[in-house]
Design a protein around this motif. Structure first.
Motif, mmCIF file in Angstrom:
data_model
loop_
_atom_site.group_PDB
_atom_site.id
_atom_site.type_symbol
_atom_site.label_atom_id
_atom_site.label_comp_id
_atom_site.label_asym_id
_atom_site.label_seq_id
_atom_site.Cartn_x
_atom_site.Cartn_y
_atom_site.Cartn_z
ATOM 1 N N TYR A 118 29.444 -29.654 46.442
ATOM 2 C CA TYR A 118 30.747 -29.638 47.913
ATOM 3 C C TYR A 118 28.906 -29.138 49.043
ATOM 4 C CZ TYR A 118 33.859 -27.486 51.468
ATOM 5 O OH TYR A 118 34.340 -27.342 52.761
ATOM 6 N N ILE A 119 28.941 -29.709 49.949
ATOM 7 C CA ILE A 119 27.994 -28.830 51.130
ATOM 8 C C ILE A 119 29.334 -28.617 52.369
ATOM 9 C CG2 ILE A 119 25.715 -29.538 52.150
ATOM 10 C CD1 ILE A 119 24.929 -32.068 49.746
ATOM 11 N N ARG A 120 28.527 -27.581 52.786
ATOM 12 C CA ARG A 120 28.561 -27.719 54.106
ATOM 13 C C ARG A 120 27.602 -27.376 54.847
ATOM 14 N NH1 ARG A 120 34.448 -24.223 54.817
ATOM 15 N NH2 ARG A 120 34.675 -24.741 56.528
ATOM 16 N N TYR A 121 27.621 -27.318 56.403
ATOM 17 C CA TYR A 121 26.965 -27.350 56.982
ATOM 18 C C TYR A 121 27.296 -26.233 57.617
ATOM 19 C CZ TYR A 121 23.838 -30.839 55.032
ATOM 20 O OH TYR A 121 23.563 -32.081 54.056
ATOM 21 N N ASN A 122 26.666 -24.886 58.297
ATOM 22 C CA ASN A 122 27.628 -24.144 59.108
ATOM 23 C C ASN A 122 26.686 -24.382 60.817
ATOM 24 O OD1 ASN A 122 28.968 -22.898 57.681
ATOM 25 N ND2 ASN A 122 27.364 -21.517 56.442
ATOM 26 N N ILE A 123 26.227 -25.277 60.714
ATOM 27 C CA ILE A 123 25.474 -25.814 62.251
ATOM 28 C C ILE A 123 26.639 -26.375 63.112
ATOM 29 C CG2 ILE A 123 23.217 -25.962 60.917
ATOM 30 C CD1 ILE A 123 22.928 -28.786 61.650
ATOM 31 N N GLY A 124 27.878 -26.738 62.537
ATOM 32 C CA GLY A 124 28.290 -27.684 62.965
ATOM 33 C C GLY A 124 29.272 -27.186 63.981
ATOM 34 N N MET A 125 29.590 -26.372 63.924
ATOM 35 C CA MET A 125 29.540 -25.640 65.584
ATOM 36 C C MET A 125 29.018 -25.256 65.965
ATOM 37 S SD MET A 125 33.257 -23.182 65.165
ATOM 38 C CE MET A 125 32.635 -21.563 64.140
ATOM 39 N N ALA A 126 27.635 -24.868 65.642
ATOM 40 C CA ALA A 126 26.515 -25.206 67.037
ATOM 41 C C ALA A 126 26.076 -26.136 67.556
ATOM 42 C CB ALA A 126 25.444 -24.506 66.213
ATOM 43 N N ARG A 172 25.616 -42.693 51.829
ATOM 44 C CA ARG A 172 25.021 -42.348 50.984
ATOM 45 C C ARG A 172 25.398 -41.136 49.983
ATOM 46 N NH1 ARG A 172 24.651 -37.712 54.304
ATOM 47 N NH2 ARG A 172 25.446 -38.116 56.595
ATOM 48 N N VAL A 173 26.118 -40.211 50.808
ATOM 49 C CA VAL A 173 27.342 -39.003 50.002
ATOM 50 C C VAL A 173 27.356 -40.114 48.897
ATOM 51 C CG1 VAL A 173 29.034 -36.812 49.977
ATOM 52 C CG2 VAL A 173 27.713 -37.843 52.041
ATOM 53 N N VAL A 174 28.247 -41.159 48.683
ATOM 54 C CA VAL A 174 28.898 -41.854 47.787
ATOM 55 C C VAL A 174 28.078 -41.993 46.842
ATOM 56 C CG1 VAL A 174 30.574 -43.787 46.786
ATOM 57 C CG2 VAL A 174 31.636 -42.191 48.438
ATOM 58 N N SER A 175 27.115 -42.211 47.024
ATOM 59 C CA SER A 175 25.595 -43.554 46.488
ATOM 60 C C SER A 175 24.975 -42.089 45.737
ATOM 61 C CB SER A 175 24.770 -44.064 47.851
ATOM 62 O OG SER A 175 23.614 -44.349 46.474
ATOM 63 N N PHE A 176 24.694 -41.048 46.328
ATOM 64 C CA PHE A 176 23.947 -40.041 45.702
ATOM 65 C C PHE A 176 24.850 -39.340 44.743
ATOM 66 C CE2 PHE A 176 23.868 -34.917 45.755
ATOM 67 C CZ PHE A 176 22.441 -34.757 44.637
ATOM 68 N N LEU A 177 26.229 -38.694 44.610
ATOM 69 C CA LEU A 177 27.126 -38.377 43.665
ATOM 70 C C LEU A 177 27.328 -39.745 42.778
ATOM 71 C CD1 LEU A 177 29.716 -37.322 46.033
ATOM 72 C CD2 LEU A 177 27.968 -35.850 45.105
ATOM 73 N N ASP A 178 27.151 -40.962 42.267
ATOM 74 C CA ASP A 178 26.895 -41.753 41.711
ATOM 75 C C ASP A 178 26.016 -42.054 40.702
ATOM 76 O OD1 ASP A 178 28.556 -43.771 40.396
ATOM 77 O OD2 ASP A 178 26.405 -45.308 40.976
ATOM 78 N N TYR A 221 33.898 -47.114 43.447
ATOM 79 C CA TYR A 221 34.110 -46.194 44.986
ATOM 80 C C TYR A 221 35.218 -47.721 45.512
ATOM 81 C CZ TYR A 221 30.546 -49.002 46.623
ATOM 82 O OH TYR A 221 29.534 -50.363 47.261
ATOM 83 N N TYR A 222 36.070 -47.153 45.951
ATOM 84 C CA TYR A 222 36.692 -48.653 47.644
ATOM 85 C C TYR A 222 36.337 -47.981 48.491
ATOM 86 C CZ TYR A 222 40.162 -49.890 49.777
ATOM 87 O OH TYR A 222 40.935 -51.349 50.364
ATOM 88 N N CYS A 223 35.973 -49.338 49.512
ATOM 89 C CA CYS A 223 35.803 -48.883 50.884
ATOM 90 C C CYS A 223 37.240 -49.378 52.088
ATOM 91 C CB CYS A 223 34.583 -49.958 51.360
ATOM 92 S SG CYS A 223 34.285 -49.533 52.957
ATOM 93 N N TYR A 271 36.522 -43.886 48.786
ATOM 94 C CA TYR A 271 37.359 -42.807 48.156
ATOM 95 C C TYR A 271 36.697 -43.611 46.512
ATOM 96 C CZ TYR A 271 40.353 -43.177 52.305
ATOM 97 O OH TYR A 271 40.609 -43.404 53.093
ATOM 98 N N VAL A 272 36.781 -42.213 46.008
ATOM 99 C CA VAL A 272 36.161 -42.429 44.601
ATOM 100 C C VAL A 272 37.655 -41.563 43.730
ATOM 101 C CG1 VAL A 272 34.816 -41.292 42.579
ATOM 102 C CG2 VAL A 272 33.796 -41.841 45.278
ATOM 103 N N LEU A 273 37.778 -42.121 42.943
ATOM 104 C CA LEU A 273 38.643 -42.049 42.186
ATOM 105 C C LEU A 273 38.315 -41.383 40.726
ATOM 106 C CD1 LEU A 273 42.506 -42.148 41.583
ATOM 107 C CD2 LEU A 273 42.174 -43.793 40.238
ATOM 108 N N SER A 274 38.945 -40.047 40.658
ATOM 109 C CA SER A 274 38.935 -39.623 38.840
ATOM 110 C C SER A 274 39.826 -38.680 38.512
ATOM 111 C CB SER A 274 37.246 -38.550 39.513
ATOM 112 O OG SER A 274 37.484 -37.993 39.803
ATOM 113 N N GLY A 275 39.540 -38.262 37.385
ATOM 114 C CA GLY A 275 40.425 -37.302 36.535
ATOM 115 C C GLY A 275 40.534 -35.809 37.822
ATOM 116 N N TRP A 276 41.562 -35.506 37.517
ATOM 117 C CA TRP A 276 41.444 -34.378 37.931
ATOM 118 C C TRP A 276 41.801 -33.163 36.912
ATOM 119 C CZ3 TRP A 276 43.106 -32.828 42.572
ATOM 120 C CH2 TRP A 276 43.363 -31.403 42.790
#
Length: 135
Positions: A7-15, A80-86, A112-114, A120-125
């Protein structure tokens, strides 16, 4: 079991003036996507676990007819995020790290499904506290 999530969150979003996104997927549409693109899965219930924020692409908990819990995670147009996680998941698996939530393969053989440039990625919960509870 350790849940594999990055989980990546960039705080520069608001800026930069990014605005929070509204939900991009309805509960019914999440169910339709899964039942149509992952063979043999019949969804009985869907819950929305999406956080509001800059990267809100949706997280849905689906309960199947056999009582299994699945997670449908949306990534928007960020292939690119889906690919990196895979790649990261496959690296861990080839290095004997086996405590990962299984990623389900689509009818077309992809992890993944596009749909209209939304991924979208489906995995176990895996049950656990929400990010809001541990931040």
């Amino acid at each position: 079991m350790i849940y594999f999530a990055i989980y990546i969150r960039y705080n520069i979003g608001m800026a930069r003036g990014y605005q929070e996104k509204e939900k991009t997927l309805s509960l019914q549409r999440a169910k339709e996507i899964v039942e149509k693109n992952w063979a043999g899965i019949k969804v009985m219930d869907v819950s929305d676990f999406s956080n509001k924020g800059f990267f809100n692409e949706g997280l849905f908990k689906l309960i199947t007819e056999d009582g299994r819990g699945l997670a449908l995670k949306g990534y928007g147009d960020k292939f690119r995020v889906v690919s990196f996680l895979d790649k990261a998941r496959k690296f861990l698996l080839t290095n004997n790290f086996n405590n990962l939530a299984e990623v389900k393969t689509t009818n077309s053989g992809l992890d993944y499904y596009c749909d209209q440039n939304n991924y979208y990625v489906l995995s176990g919960w895996i049950e656990g506290p929400s990010l809001a509870e541990v931040d």
